[in-house]
Design an enzyme around this catalytic site. Structure first.
Site, PDB file in Angstrom:
ATOM      1  CG  MET A  30     -24.676 -57.981  60.351  1.00  0.00           C
ATOM      2  SD  MET A  30     -25.660 -57.849  61.843  1.00  0.00           S
ATOM      3  CE  MET A  30     -24.476 -58.278  63.098  1.00  0.00           C
ATOM      4  CG  HIS A  34     -13.316 -60.040  60.845  1.00  0.00           C
ATOM      5  ND1 HIS A  34     -13.477 -61.331  60.374  1.00  0.00           N
ATOM      6  CD2 HIS A  34     -14.407 -59.795  61.620  1.00  0.00           C
ATOM      7  CE1 HIS A  34     -14.578 -61.849  60.860  1.00  0.00           C
ATOM      8  NE2 HIS A  34     -15.186 -60.931  61.617  1.00  0.00           N
ATOM      9  N   GLY A  36     -12.115 -63.091  58.452  1.00  0.00           N
ATOM     10  CA  GLY A  36     -13.154 -64.123  58.367  1.00  0.00           C
ATOM     11  C   GLY A  36     -14.089 -63.819  57.205  1.00  0.00           C
ATOM     12  CG  HIS A  37     -16.626 -60.434  57.392  1.00  0.00           C
ATOM     13  ND1 HIS A  37     -16.119 -59.762  58.483  1.00  0.00           N
ATOM     14  CD2 HIS A  37     -17.906 -60.726  57.715  1.00  0.00           C
ATOM     15  CE1 HIS A  37     -17.050 -59.652  59.414  1.00  0.00           C
ATOM     16  NE2 HIS A  37     -18.145 -60.225  58.973  1.00  0.00           N
ATOM     17  N   GLY A 147     -20.204 -68.382  57.593  1.00  0.00           N
ATOM     18  CA  GLY A 147     -19.083 -68.848  58.407  1.00  0.00           C
ATOM     19  C   GLY A 147     -19.541 -69.805  59.497  1.00  0.00           C
ATOM     20  CD  GLN A 148     -17.152 -74.930  62.081  1.00  0.00           C
ATOM     21  OE1 GLN A 148     -16.541 -75.425  61.142  1.00  0.00           O
ATOM     22  NE2 GLN A 148     -16.845 -75.158  63.355  1.00  0.00           N
ATOM     23  CG  MET A 184     -10.297 -63.158  63.022  1.00  0.00           C
ATOM     24  SD  MET A 184      -9.699 -62.584  61.429  1.00  0.00           S
ATOM     25  CE  MET A 184      -7.956 -62.932  61.634  1.00  0.00           C
ATOM     26  NE  ARG A 187     -22.128 -58.171  68.858  1.00  0.00           N
ATOM     27  CZ  ARG A 187     -22.994 -58.765  68.022  1.00  0.00           C
ATOM     28  NH1 ARG A 187     -22.666 -59.902  67.415  1.00  0.00           N
ATOM     29  NH2 ARG A 187     -24.183 -58.241  67.797  1.00  0.00           N
TER      30      ARG A 187
HETATM   31  P1  AMP Z   1     -21.405 -60.878  60.469  1.00  0.00           P
HETATM   32  O1  AMP Z   1     -20.867 -59.678  59.755  1.00  0.00           O
HETATM   33  O2  AMP Z   1     -20.840 -61.046  61.848  1.00  0.00           O
HETATM   34  O3  AMP Z   1     -22.895 -60.966  60.403  1.00  0.00           O
HETATM   35  O4  AMP Z   1     -20.865 -62.133  59.676  1.00  0.00           O
HETATM   36  C1  AMP Z   1     -21.093 -62.276  58.302  1.00  0.00           C
HETATM   37  C2  AMP Z   1     -20.671 -63.644  57.881  1.00  0.00           C
HETATM   38  O5  AMP Z   1     -19.285 -63.819  58.159  1.00  0.00           O
HETATM   39  C3  AMP Z   1     -21.410 -64.752  58.646  1.00  0.00           C
HETATM   40  O6  AMP Z   1     -21.675 -65.833  57.767  1.00  0.00           O
HETATM   41  C4  AMP Z   1     -20.398 -65.140  59.689  1.00  0.00           C
HETATM   42  O7  AMP Z   1     -20.539 -66.474  60.142  1.00  0.00           O
HETATM   43  C5  AMP Z   1     -19.103 -64.978  58.921  1.00  0.00           C
HETATM   44  N1  AMP Z   1     -17.986 -64.832  59.864  1.00  0.00           N
HETATM   45  C6  AMP Z   1     -17.889 -63.973  60.895  1.00  0.00           C
HETATM   46  N2  AMP Z   1     -16.748 -64.183  61.570  1.00  0.00           N
HETATM   47  C7  AMP Z   1     -16.120 -65.199  60.955  1.00  0.00           C
HETATM   48  C8  AMP Z   1     -14.894 -65.896  61.181  1.00  0.00           C
HETATM   49  N3  AMP Z   1     -14.086 -65.582  62.185  1.00  0.00           N
HETATM   50  N4  AMP Z   1     -14.572 -66.908  60.350  1.00  0.00           N
HETATM   51  C9  AMP Z   1     -15.396 -67.254  59.325  1.00  0.00           C
HETATM   52  N5  AMP Z   1     -16.547 -66.635  59.057  1.00  0.00           N
HETATM   53  C10 AMP Z   1     -16.914 -65.630  59.858  1.00  0.00           C
END
Ligand code: AMP
Length: 297
Positions: A30, A34, A36-37, A147-148, A184, A187
């Site tokens: 989305m 960061h 994590g992504h 991500g977990q 990470m 939000r």
């Molecule tokens: P989002 O942009 O929050 O929808 O996340 C996109 C993808 O990145 C999803 O698969 C999340 O689980 C993963 N993700 C978000 N934060 C982290 C993190 N801190 N570590 C690993 N993966 C993450």
């Protein structure tokens, strides 16, 4: 790295790659990216010929009272991060492209969408499952990376892929954390300095539980209580639950299966989630238990 905004352009770009049998990796996000992504993108780039990243703030997974409108956005920074991490294609669909007038077909996840976040965010996982199914149909990747950090999401998506026979392998990578342990999250940018300081307590609670588990604690009540005590810095715990990592049902009696300790909490007005996976050793639980959350089913 190519930027693509329409499904037609995406297909035109990917078609020769599908035909050549290139291995395609996909990372749905989305945005407001960061490390994590970046870890997901790097993992994909290291395992696939072509990595596609999508950025789409999906309205159907937000309830009307949630933060869809104010969800943080920074395309320029996201672009730089994707490029640096090894993405080849950045897919940036508009809401009207994903949900054209007359859209009416959804993916309805079952029981796995009911507990934990599902109990507090009605319709959330229906929105997630629907958009992930659509994106998978558009990109047709060999591997999709999640991500977990969003543990229940990984379980719901894996089940959907299995139940609908979607031709993709789901790969889950461990949660990437700030130096002090905070998971990470896009939000985290909502947090004031004081809230950011207090937000550490969530991972600290999870790590305390993990530590006790490593030292042999198997009582779900004890494990959960230990975590809860360390989480006093949060303003409100929405849930803190120890669940079976595959069924998401609460663990009753001594912990003898792979479990996830999952938390959702408010720090100020910001809702944060985190989890740790607790896996008994092979000797304890027998070889029937999958020890790797990456290949949980
Ligand atoms: P989002 O942009 O929050 O929808 O996340 C996109 C993808 O990145 C999803 O698969 C999340 O689980 C993963 N993700 C978000 N934060 C982290 C993190 N801190 N570590 C690993 N993966 C993450």
């Amino acid at each position: 790295m190519r930027l693509v905004r329409s499904v037609a352009d995406l297909r035109a770009l990917l078609k020769p790659l599908w035909n050549e049998g290139k291995r395609i990796g996909f990372v749905p996000t989305m945005g407001y990216l960061h490390e994590g992504h970046a870890a997901l993108v790097r993992q994909s780039a290291s395992r696939c010929d072509v990595t596609v990243v999508s950025i789409f703030v999906n309205p159907t997974q937000f309830a009307p009272n949630e933060d869809f409108a104010k969800y943080p956005r920074d395309l320029e920074r996201d672009q730089a991060l994707c490029l640096e991490a090894g993405a080849d294609v950045l897919f940036l669909p508009e809401v009207a492209e994903m949900y054209p007038t007359g859209f009416q077909t959804h993916v309805e996840p079952g029981r796995l969408a009911e507990p934990l976040c599902g109990a507090f965010r009605p319709g959330h996982f229906r929105g997630v499952a629907t958009v992930v199914a659509k994106l998978l149909a558009m990109v047709q990747p060999d591997l999709a990376f999640f991500g977990q950090k969003d543990f229940q999401q990984t379980v719901v998506v894996r089940r959907m892929v299995r139940d609908l026979n979607l031709p993709v392998d789901v790969v889950v990578i461990p949660t990437i954390r700030e130096e002090d342990g905070l998971a990470m999250s896009s939000r985290n940018s909502y947090l004031s300095d004081d809230e950011r300081e207090r937000a550490r307590c969530l991972s600290q609670g999870l790590f305390a539980a993990e530590e006790a588990f490593r030292h042999g604690e198997r009582d779900p009540e004890q494990i959960t209580t230990l975590a809860r005590q360390a989480m006093a810095g949060a303003d409100r715990l929405q849930y803190l639950e120890l669940v079976d990592a595959q069924t998401l049902e609460p663990i009753q009696g001594p912990l003898d299966r792979t479990a996830a300790l999952c938390v959702a909490a408010y720090v100020g007005a910001t809702r944060l989630i985190d989890n740790v996976v607790l896996a008994p050793t092979v000797g304890e639980a027998g070889l029937n238990v999958s020890l790797s959350p990456t290949h949980g089913d």
